[in-house]
Motif scaffolding. Structure first.
Motif, PDB file in Angstrom:
ATOM      1  N   ILE A  34     -19.007   3.732   9.770  1.00 33.34           N
ATOM      2  CA  ILE A  34     -19.610   3.568  11.094  1.00 33.34           C
ATOM      3  C   ILE A  34     -20.162   4.904  11.581  1.00 33.34           C
ATOM      4  O   ILE A  34     -21.283   4.991  12.094  1.00 33.34           O
ATOM      5  CB  ILE A  34     -18.580   3.009  12.089  1.00 33.34           C
ATOM      6  CG1 ILE A  34     -18.209   1.573  11.718  1.00 33.34           C
ATOM      7  CG2 ILE A  34     -19.113   3.071  13.521  1.00 33.34           C
ATOM      8  CD1 ILE A  34     -17.070   0.999  12.540  1.00 33.34           C
ATOM      9  N   ALA A  35     -19.386   5.967  11.408  1.00 35.66           N
ATOM     10  CA  ALA A  35     -19.811   7.287  11.871  1.00 35.66           C
ATOM     11  C   ALA A  35     -21.070   7.759  11.142  1.00 35.66           C
ATOM     12  O   ALA A  35     -21.901   8.479  11.716  1.00 35.66           O
ATOM     13  CB  ALA A  35     -18.683   8.292  11.676  1.00 35.66           C
ATOM     14  N   ARG A  36     -21.217   7.338   9.902  1.00 37.79           N
ATOM     15  CA  ARG A  36     -22.384   7.744   9.118  1.00 37.79           C
ATOM     16  C   ARG A  36     -23.561   6.797   9.291  1.00 37.79           C
ATOM     17  O   ARG A  36     -24.598   6.958   8.636  1.00 37.79           O
ATOM     18  CB  ARG A  36     -22.003   7.816   7.642  1.00 37.79           C
ATOM     19  CG  ARG A  36     -21.044   8.959   7.315  1.00 37.79           C
ATOM     20  CD  ARG A  36     -20.526   8.861   5.900  1.00 37.79           C
ATOM     21  NE  ARG A  36     -19.711  10.027   5.548  1.00 37.79           N
ATOM     22  CZ  ARG A  36     -18.899  10.083   4.508  1.00 37.79           C
ATOM     23  NH1 ARG A  36     -18.783   9.019   3.700  1.00 37.79           N
ATOM     24  NH2 ARG A  36     -18.201  11.168   4.256  1.00 37.79           N
ATOM     25  N   GLY A  37     -23.375   5.771  10.144  1.00 34.93           N
ATOM     26  CA  GLY A  37     -24.446   4.819  10.377  1.00 34.93           C
ATOM     27  C   GLY A  37     -24.591   3.788   9.294  1.00 34.93           C
ATOM     28  O   GLY A  37     -25.614   3.106   9.212  1.00 34.93           O
ATOM     29  N   GLU A  38     -23.556   3.647   8.456  1.00 32.13           N
ATOM     30  CA  GLU A  38     -23.615   2.693   7.352  1.00 32.13           C
ATOM     31  C   GLU A  38     -22.948   1.368   7.679  1.00 32.13           C
ATOM     32  O   GLU A  38     -22.988   0.431   6.894  1.00 32.13           O
ATOM     33  CB  GLU A  38     -22.936   3.303   6.115  1.00 32.13           C
ATOM     34  CG  GLU A  38     -23.567   4.605   5.667  1.00 32.13           C
ATOM     35  CD  GLU A  38     -22.700   5.348   4.670  1.00 32.13           C
ATOM     36  OE1 GLU A  38     -21.612   4.836   4.341  1.00 32.13           O
ATOM     37  OE2 GLU A  38     -23.099   6.450   4.239  1.00 32.13           O
ATOM     38  N   GLY A  39     -22.290   1.286   8.833  1.00 32.31           N
ATOM     39  CA  GLY A  39     -21.603   0.054   9.231  1.00 32.31           C
ATOM     40  C   GLY A  39     -21.841  -0.217  10.695  1.00 32.31           C
ATOM     41  O   GLY A  39     -22.109   0.699  11.485  1.00 32.31           O
ATOM     42  N   ALA A  40     -21.760  -1.471  11.056  1.00 34.30           N
ATOM     43  CA  ALA A  40     -22.003  -1.850  12.438  1.00 34.30           C
ATOM     44  C   ALA A  40     -20.826  -1.466  13.310  1.00 34.30           C
ATOM     45  O   ALA A  40     -19.676  -1.519  12.891  1.00 34.30           O
ATOM     46  CB  ALA A  40     -22.251  -3.355  12.538  1.00 34.30           C
TER      47      ALA A  40
END
Length: 521
Positions: free
Chosen positions: A513-519
């Protein structure tokens, strides 16, 4: 035979190991670090369960989804399944894989494997991948895999699968197996996360487990008629606390379906991780009289909330020291939430990087000794040498285990948990305890859970639950309480933090999530 820590050796026998301590600290090292001596019944755990079946055969042993088994029925089914295992060549000291879903057959399988003199190797049939199962079977050299009809498992070639449901459906009698084993025989083999990608199998003996389950406070006051909620994943070591802790005392094991709160609402005793407990409402758990948490740091606010409705224990200990090796009953008025002191027949040492005792009040790494110390990792001598070591304080050939937990003794002999050595990170050259940042966030009004992660060499990110927590106030709270380099760059608000299959915060999902890879939920 009684299995207790031999504390007859004087501290002077430890020789130079205590040379760096003051005379006062040498006394406190012994007084704080040694748990009380308690006698433990030497019988293997399944014999204790058999006694309840003989004394109260009509008492309810297990319930799941409206299905019930009495102790007499549980014992009868387990005898027949154990006989089948023995017919297939299972012998004392063997390992049998138990790949099942949560339910009545799971309990029958556990008891049958123990009756056959073997150790059960639990795996969750819903999530165990074929490659992991092959690794588990190869490591344990288990030839038999117990399964169930409503959770089909592909048993690898060269191994024999036995469907527990099919055996239970048969109505033929079987003689009670009488396999001679000692308390030092393995009870279960629990696979923990491996740093190299493959899980490591920890061998836990009957004596290890009995030492926690059959002494206070680890017995949690469970007696005949006590309803114990079974809510945890079978592949998580705390599930053994639920299942074997209940059945060895004659209680009723209430196995949950999908609704954890429904089971918690009917239970007298509940064992959980703080993450799972934070999802429950104490007002809906009116029967609960005892709650125990472990597995991850517990927020003070969560402990206070549950301690107001009954007895609340905070504990600590990895799988390698048999579920927990420290416990403390918490009271809302207590000045500090601690993980307590050593449980009976166990020891805790706070040591520095040279394995020398730390002065009382200084932060050190926890090493565990005594009856909790397990038999080690299967087929991994390098890791055994890294994490287990001869115990210089107890002597007598005993071993101690490096937990990687950081703690310090309070003036009254309680352990204040200060994170883990593997949760220490460096940001811009400064060493930071991630749990200390999360603890500040969890002290915010309305914040029920928090987690902090290192994103890169210069950036911390944090996550709070629920989504109503003010992120600006959260950042300000950390900035006010800790050095500037501990302040997270961003605080993500989530309705609920993601959870692993074992009921702990899923930090891998948070990092995505922090890396923008998960919602963001």
């Amino acid at each position: 035979m009684v299995y207790v820590v031999d504390t007859a050796e004087s501290l002077s026998a430890a020789g130079p190991d205590l040379a760096g301590l003051s005379p006062a600290d040498r006394q406190l090292f012994r007084r704080f670090g040694w748990g009380p001596e308690r006698a433990v019944p030497p019988d293997p755990l399944h014999l204790l369960i058999e006694r309840h079946a003989a004394i109260a055969p009509s008492a309810i042993a297990v319930e799941h989804g409206g299905r019930r088994l009495t102790y007499g029925e549980l014992d009868w089914h387990a005898d027949r399944l154990a006989t089948r295992l023995i017919e297939h060549g299972v012998r004392a000291g063997d390992h049998v894989a138990l790949v099942v879903r949560r339910g009545v057959p799971m309990v029958v399988g556990i008891l049958a494997i123990l009756k056959a003199g073997a150790a059960y190797v639990p795996q969750d049939a819903r999530i165990t991948r074929p490659a992991i199962l092959r690794h588990v079977l190869a490591t344990t050299r288990a030839e038999i895999v117990l399964t169930q009809s409503d959770a089909p498992v592909t048993v690898p070639a060269g191994h024999t699968g036995i469907d527990i449901d099919s055996v239970m459906a048969e109505r033929t009698d079987a003689a009670k197996p009488r396999v001679e084993i000692t308390p030092d025989h393995a009870c279960y083999v629990l696979f923990t996360s491996g740093t190299t990608g493959s899980p490591n199998g920890v061998v836990v003996t009957h004596a290890n487990v009995a030492n926690l389950l059959l002494t206070e406070p680890g017995d949690l006051g469970i007696r005949r008629g006590t309803v114990v909620g079974q809510i945890l994943n079978i592949a998580f070591d705390m599930a053994a606390w639920e299942i074997l802790g209940c059945l060895t005392h004659g209680g009723t094991l209430l196995i949950r379906d999908g609704d954890i709160e429904a089971a918690a609402g009917r239970a007298d005793v509940l064992i959980a991780t703080p993450t799972i407990l934070s999802s429950l409402d104490p007002a809906k758990c009116t029967r609960l009289r005892t709650v125990a948490v472990a597995g991850e740091p517990c927020p003070r606010s969560l402990a206070d909330r549950w301690a107001r409705i009954g007895t609340f224990y905070n504990g600590c200990g990895p799988t390698e020291v048999t579920i927990v090796n420290t416990m403390r009953r918490h009271h809302p008025a207590a000045p500090l939430l601690t993980i307590g002191s050593p449980t009976p027949n166990n020891t805790v040492y706070l040591l520095d990087e040279h394995r020398a005792p730390c002065p009382i009040g200084d932060v050190g790494e926890m090493w565990a000794g005594g009856n909790c110390v397990t038999a080690g990792y299967l087929a991994n001598p390098e890791l055994n040498a890294e994490r287990y070591a001869p115990d210089p304080f107890l002597g007598g050939g005993r071993m101690m285990f490096r937990t990687r937990d950081l703690a310090r003794w309070t003036p009254d002999g309680q352990l204040e948990h200060l994170g883990r050595t593997d949760d220490q990170v460096k940001i811009r050259g400064f060493r930071i305890e991630l749990d200390s940042v999360s603890a500040v966030l969890e002290s915010l009004p309305g914040c029920t859970r928090a987690a902090t992660l290192k994103l890169d060499d210069t950036t911390l990110v944090a996550f709070v639950q629920p989504a109503t927590v003010d992120p600006v106030a959260a950042i300000r709270a950390v900035a006010d309480a800790l050095p500037y380099y501990c302040t997270p760059a961003v605080v993500h608000r989530l309705a609920a933090l993601p959870v692993t299959s074992r009921g702990k915060i899923d930090k891998a999902s948070l990092l995505r999530i922090a890396r923008g890879e998960g919602a963001v939920a």
